[in-house]
Design a protein around this motif. Sequence first.
Motif, PDB file in Angstrom:
ATOM      1  N   GLY A   1       0.716  -1.274  -0.157  1.00 20.44           N
ATOM      2  CA  GLY A   1      -0.031   0.145  -0.034  1.00 20.44           C
ATOM      3  C   GLY A   1       0.867   1.215   0.029  1.00 20.44           C
ATOM      4  N   GLU A   2       2.168   1.016  -0.220  1.00 15.18           N
ATOM      5  CA  GLU A   2       2.962   2.275  -0.583  1.00 15.18           C
ATOM      6  C   GLU A   2       2.457   3.391  -1.433  1.00 15.18           C
ATOM      7  OE1 GLU A   2       5.967  -1.095   0.116  1.00 15.18           O
ATOM      8  OE2 GLU A   2       4.081  -0.787  -0.855  1.00 15.18           O
ATOM      9  N   THR A   3       2.523   4.432  -1.105  1.00 19.23           N
ATOM     10  CA  THR A   3       2.289   5.700  -2.221  1.00 19.23           C
ATOM     11  C   THR A   3       3.170   5.827  -3.064  1.00 19.23           C
ATOM     12  OG1 THR A   3       0.856   6.623  -0.578  1.00 19.23           O
ATOM     13  CG2 THR A   3       1.641   7.905  -2.569  1.00 19.23           C
ATOM     14  N   VAL A   4       2.894   5.951  -4.403  1.00 17.46           N
ATOM     15  CA  VAL A   4       3.656   6.285  -5.717  1.00 17.46           C
ATOM     16  C   VAL A   4       3.876   7.565  -5.734  1.00 17.46           C
ATOM     17  CG1 VAL A   4       4.058   5.832  -8.029  1.00 17.46           C
ATOM     18  CG2 VAL A   4       3.530   3.891  -6.541  1.00 17.46           C
ATOM     19  N   LEU A   5       5.125   8.185  -5.773  1.00 13.83           N
ATOM     20  CA  LEU A   5       5.144   9.635  -6.099  1.00 13.83           C
ATOM     21  C   LEU A   5       5.512   9.630  -7.554  1.00 13.83           C
ATOM     22  CD1 LEU A   5       6.596  12.743  -4.496  1.00 13.83           C
ATOM     23  CD2 LEU A   5       7.245  12.237  -6.900  1.00 13.83           C
ATOM     24  N   LEU A   6       4.279  10.077  -8.425  1.00 14.15           N
ATOM     25  CA  LEU A   6       4.485  10.165 -10.038  1.00 14.15           C
ATOM     26  C   LEU A   6       4.717  11.469 -10.542  1.00 14.15           C
ATOM     27  CD1 LEU A   6       3.903   9.206 -12.801  1.00 14.15           C
ATOM     28  CD2 LEU A   6       1.483   9.249 -12.351  1.00 14.15           C
TER      29      LEU A   6
END
Length: 526
Positions: free
Chosen positions: A365-370
């Motif tokens: 569930g880590e957030t992806v910095l796009l």
Amino acid sequence: MKRRQVLQGAAAITATSAVGLARPALAQKNNTLIFAPQTDLANPDPIWTTATIATIHGYLVWDTLYGLNDKLLPQPQMVGGHEVSSDGLTWKLTLRDGLKWHDGAPVRSDDCIPSIQRWGKRNTFGQMLMSVTNDITKVDDKSFEFHLKKRFAQLPYALGANGCFIMPERMAKTDPFKQISEYVGSGPFKFIRKDWVSGASAAYEKFDGYVPRSEPPSMWSGGKHAYIDRVEWHVLPDPATKAAALQAGEIDWWENPIYDVLPTFEKDPNIRIHVINTLGVIGVIGINHTLPPFDNPKLLRAIWPALNQQDFIDIVLGDQKKYGRPCGFFTPGSPYANDAGMEVLNGPRDVEKAKKLVAESGYKGETVLLMSPSDQPQLQAIAQMANALFQSIGIKTDYQSMDWGTLVGRRASHKPVADGGWNAFATTWSGLPVSNPGSSFPLRGNGAGGWFGWPVDEKMEQLRDAWFDAPDLASQQKICRDIQLRAFENVPFIPTGHWTTPTAFRKNITGMVDAPSAVFWNIKKG
């Protein structure tokens, strides 16, 4: 996601003059070419960065030892010729007469050797050349020799197709992982540093001391005749402004018009549309393999069932679908493009299957910095579609919009996301370098020595080495099938499709040379 949500405002483009442009009309200066580039020239060192805009700048200011012609064959450019020993291990390169720097000093072997060495630490083809080179030694001021560990028949291609710009010795000795601080070249134009305003403009003036070759110009080879006295780059804020400026004659050339305006331009008697880069680009989602969650190949492979390249092509091209097509990891139409593993992309799309694979991958569930470049509509469209794709299969995202210069600086960071790092970004790769394993930087598996994202893949590196050593085209093509299968397994980057982008210019501009990036020699302004 609707394409119009990405490219809002394009329909409002009219033939009225561009807001904020100074009067009198910029393009009316005597023998000055006004160019609207794809983005800002934030980093003017074409060895330090792979950004296409820096390569365009590079070919204005510097020259190369060899240059590719329109058949993709290397031709002598700065060299007058070369001699190869009978065992193929010694190459003697001799500079042609008349080469000098913009400050008047002659170009010497002492300049060429460190220039090659600096380039060879950054460029993927250059890294291979350096790995088979024992040393490069000076013979005299105009000649130098490569002493190789084994045969390397592609030496001229390496030096002519991959941005090996020759710089003065003092500049060439700059650490390859630091930017140069001056911009003296020997090419057909001089960079006017005092007129460079990052985020706004750049300027170049004809170098009267440049001696062109006698052959006709052909892509990056032949005679580079500068007929324009001054070239000015104006970084305009949005597509509507650029379109209105071109229609009003306030700029002469818009490098990469958005597809929505092409029907309007095609009806304008004063504007010409032309594809100068027939190799086009491959859309790319760059992936940081060193940070969670994309340090997990299972998660990356989980994306394939939901990825529809046509969605990306449609969001970029709109109604101009004739310019795009799906692709694998090599440029369509190149000798090494193949169908190995393509069922992963060509089969029925299955978002539910992708969701299931994401859940099974170990994703926590880590957030992806796009990162999305706000000043490049095509790349912004890719980023927005990537954001929707990730979210549709259960990958959390933090979509951050920033200008291209900021993105280029941030993508070089190896730090955690909280300290200025990143997880993914949108870009394109020019079709020429990704047409073969030798120059395809994003296909590398050499970790920190590779392209942004830094995947480590020993098998990929072994396959690449085998490609260089293969005895014939058929053997190389077989290896490229294995390389593509490996890429689908370890996912060094995500290809989102292939397309070409026409350029747009006023009809009084003639002599434009077809090349993978915009070049300014041979152009005349009527």
